[in-house]
Design an enzyme around this catalytic site. Structure first.
Site, PDB file in Angstrom:
ATOM      1  NE  ARG A   1       7.732  35.744   8.558  1.00 10.04           N
ATOM      2  CZ  ARG A   1       6.934  36.068   9.544  1.00 10.04           C
ATOM      3  NH1 ARG A   1       7.092  35.810  10.975  1.00 10.04           N
ATOM      4  NH2 ARG A   1       5.872  36.592   9.330  1.00 10.04           N
TER       5      ARG A   1
ATOM      6  CB  VAL B   1       4.222  41.857  10.665  1.00 14.03           C
ATOM      7  CG1 VAL B   1       3.399  41.185  11.808  1.00 14.03           C
ATOM      8  CG2 VAL B   1       4.950  40.232  10.184  1.00 14.03           C
TER       9      VAL B   1
ATOM     10  CG  HIS C   1      -1.160  39.816  14.407  1.00 14.66           C
ATOM     11  ND1 HIS C   1      -1.574  38.785  13.631  1.00 14.66           N
ATOM     12  CD2 HIS C   1      -2.120  39.679  15.530  1.00 14.66           C
ATOM     13  CE1 HIS C   1      -2.782  38.200  13.910  1.00 14.66           C
ATOM     14  NE2 HIS C   1      -3.030  38.756  15.216  1.00 14.66           N
TER      15      HIS C   1
ATOM     16  CB  CYS D   1      13.274  47.796  25.009  1.00 18.34           C
ATOM     17  SG  CYS D   1      13.878  47.440  26.358  1.00 18.34           S
TER      18      CYS D   1
ATOM     19  N   GLY E   1      -8.255  37.141   2.583  1.00 21.59           N
ATOM     20  CA  GLY E   1      -7.083  36.575   2.379  1.00 21.59           C
ATOM     21  C   GLY E   1      -6.595  35.927   3.896  1.00 21.59           C
TER      22      GLY E   1
ATOM     23  CB  SER F   1      -7.030  30.711   7.944  1.00 18.11           C
ATOM     24  OG  SER F   1      -6.146  31.038   9.009  1.00 18.11           O
TER      25      SER F   1
ATOM     26  CG  ASN G   1      -9.576  32.479   1.788  1.00 18.08           C
ATOM     27  OD1 ASN G   1      -9.210  31.548   1.232  1.00 18.08           O
ATOM     28  ND2 ASN G   1      -9.292  32.859   3.043  1.00 18.08           N
TER      29      ASN G   1
HETATM   30  P1  OAD Z   1      -3.270  32.079   6.974  1.00 17.77           P
HETATM   31  O1  OAD Z   1      -2.046  31.271   6.685  1.00 17.77           O
HETATM   32  O2  OAD Z   1      -3.593  31.055   8.359  1.00 17.77           O
HETATM   33  O3  OAD Z   1      -4.378  32.038   6.147  1.00 17.77           O
HETATM   34  C1  OAD Z   1      -4.313  32.575   4.658  1.00 17.77           C
HETATM   35  C2  OAD Z   1      -5.403  32.373   4.119  1.00 17.77           C
HETATM   36  O4  OAD Z   1      -5.231  33.208   2.784  1.00 17.77           O
HETATM   37  C3  OAD Z   1      -5.873  31.068   3.801  1.00 17.77           C
HETATM   38  O5  OAD Z   1      -7.439  31.124   4.271  1.00 17.77           O
HETATM   39  C4  OAD Z   1      -5.607  30.835   2.067  1.00 17.77           C
HETATM   40  O6  OAD Z   1      -6.974  30.183   1.687  1.00 17.77           O
HETATM   41  C5  OAD Z   1      -5.924  32.584   1.756  1.00 17.77           C
HETATM   42  N1  OAD Z   1      -5.182  32.705   0.508  1.00 17.77           N
HETATM   43  C6  OAD Z   1      -4.200  31.986   0.085  1.00 17.77           C
HETATM   44  N2  OAD Z   1      -3.814  32.712  -1.275  1.00 17.77           N
HETATM   45  C7  OAD Z   1      -4.846  33.706  -1.429  1.00 17.77           C
HETATM   46  C8  OAD Z   1      -4.772  34.721  -2.437  1.00 17.77           C
HETATM   47  N3  OAD Z   1      -4.084  34.980  -3.410  1.00 17.77           N
HETATM   48  N4  OAD Z   1      -5.989  35.712  -2.332  1.00 17.77           N
HETATM   49  C9  OAD Z   1      -6.753  35.590  -1.230  1.00 17.77           C
HETATM   50  N5  OAD Z   1      -6.882  34.528  -0.221  1.00 17.77           N
HETATM   51  C10 OAD Z   1      -5.554  33.673  -0.236  1.00 17.77           C
HETATM   52  O7  OAD Z   1      -3.053  33.566   7.466  1.00 17.77           O
HETATM   53  P2  OAD Z   1      -3.581  34.472   8.448  1.00 17.77           P
HETATM   54  O8  OAD Z   1      -5.220  34.404   8.378  1.00 17.77           O
HETATM   55  O9  OAD Z   1      -3.221  35.870   8.194  1.00 17.77           O
HETATM   56  O10 OAD Z   1      -0.010  35.408  13.522  1.00 17.77           O
HETATM   57  O11 OAD Z   1      -2.932  33.935   9.758  1.00 17.77           O
HETATM   58  C11 OAD Z   1      -3.342  34.665  10.950  1.00 17.77           C
HETATM   59  C12 OAD Z   1      -2.308  34.736  12.015  1.00 17.77           C
HETATM   60  O12 OAD Z   1      -1.715  33.599  12.219  1.00 17.77           O
HETATM   61  C13 OAD Z   1      -1.047  35.620  11.408  1.00 17.77           C
HETATM   62  O13 OAD Z   1      -1.179  36.850  11.687  1.00 17.77           O
HETATM   63  C14 OAD Z   1      -0.071  34.961  12.048  1.00 17.77           C
HETATM   64  C15 OAD Z   1      -0.341  33.637  12.043  1.00 17.77           C
HETATM   65  O14 OAD Z   1       0.252  32.538  12.963  1.00 17.77           O
HETATM   66  C16 OAD Z   1       1.043  35.377  14.162  1.00 17.77           C
HETATM   67  O15 OAD Z   1       2.248  35.340  13.905  1.00 17.77           O
HETATM   68  C17 OAD Z   1       0.725  35.997  15.604  1.00 17.77           C
END
Ligand code: OAD
Length: 259
Positions: free
Chosen positions: A76, A113, A129, A137, A200, A202, A226
């Site tokens: 990644r 991140v 996050h 460590c 952006g 969920s 979104n």
């Molecule tokens: P998600 O993958 O859950 O959600 C991404 C969101 O972005 C979705 O609602 C999409 O509809 C939206 N999206 C996609 N393309 C877009 C664009 N071009 N413009 C605007 N929105 C768009 O990601 P997160 O909500 O960030 O945590 O997920 C939260 C956490 O879950 C992450 O930080 C990670 C993950 O597991 C850990 O790893 C602890």
């Protein structure tokens, strides 16, 4: 709640962006999607559709299969290094400068991140996050750059140079708490802001997912950017169902047409 789909954004939103002195933007993986970095929960291309988070993003997974977990994070990091901030990231950096220039406070809270906000130029970023370019460590908590110390040629796992403890990515895994100072600052800024942009994400992973609701309860104007609905959509004052990389530059252009 109202839904904006036409090209011209509402005057109340533009006026709020121009005049509000305390703005918070919460971002999630969606803002980096247009940089080519996969989101987590989207069908098919989302990371969690291809990989099991229990096997890659939990303390137990690291304990049982550290090489697999470290290899996934290395993959990644390589992907992210090749990516560039997109117009959505850049617009948020411009917004920060504009709000600060008039003496206001702009706070960017991110669940990402990937450092793309910092690379775009944002100065005030609260990382909820962690950051994939750091290691720490697991025993003495000392922070290191991600690739330090390198795995040695014998294939042994990297050890902390100070205490010989286990080195792990400095990110939050499922089942772990968030960095307390970052979370406290995020809550404080959210509680006092008057405009909150949820971009952006969920809006399902706690505690970050509760921030937009908190802003709404405290009376801030809340805006969701979104292309898809989220659990926050019914509560948001305004929903902009568009990609962040298109919407955010347009928001700036319309709020400050002279620049
Ligand atoms: P998600 O993958 O859950 O959600 C991404 C969101 O972005 C979705 O609602 C999409 O509809 C939206 N999206 C996609 N393309 C877009 C664009 N071009 N413009 C605007 N929105 C768009 O990601 P997160 O909500 O960030 O945590 O997920 C939260 C956490 O879950 C992450 O930080 C990670 C993950 O597991 C850990 O790893 C602890």
């Amino acid at each position: 709640m109202s839904k904006e789909n036409d090209h011209r954004l509402s005057e109340s939103l533009l006026e709020a962006v121009r005049s509000t002195s305390q703005i918070v933007a919460l971002t999630g993986a969606g803002i980096s999607a247009e940089s080519g970095i996969p989101t987590f929960r989207e069908a098919q291309q989302g990371l969690w559709a291809q990989y099991d988070p229990q096997e890659l993003a939990t303390p137990e997974a690291f304990q049982d299969h550290p090489r697999r977990v470290l290899g996934w994070y290395r993959w990644r990091r390589d992907l992210i290094r090749r990516a560039q901030p997109n117009p959505g990231h850049q617009a948020l950096a411009v917004l920060e400068r504009k709000i600060q220039a008039r003496g206001g406070q702009f706070t960017l809270i991110t669940q990402n991140v990937d450092s793309l906000h910092q690379r775009a130029g944002n100065q005030q970023v609260i990382e909820l996050h962690g950051n994939i370019f750091r290691s720490r460590c697991a025993d003495c908590h000392q922070v290191h750059p991600a690739e330090f110390p390198r795995q040695d040629q014998s294939g042994d796992l990297p050890r902390c140079p100070s205490c010989n403890g286990t080195i792990r990515p400095d990110v939050v895994w499922f089942g772990e708490g968030l960095p307390q100072s970052a979370l406290q600052e995020a809550i404080a800024r959210t509680s006092s802001c008057t405009l909150f942009l949820s971009i952006g994400t969920s809006t399902v992973v706690q505690p970050a997912a509760s921030l937009p609701f908190m802003a709404h309860d405290r009376g801030a104007l809340t805006v969701e950017i979104n292309p898809h609905n989220t659990p926050f959509s019914p509560t948001a004052d305004l929903i902009l169902q568009e990609q962040a990389g298109q919407l955010l530059p347009r928001l700036l252009e319309q709020a400050w047409p002279e620049t």
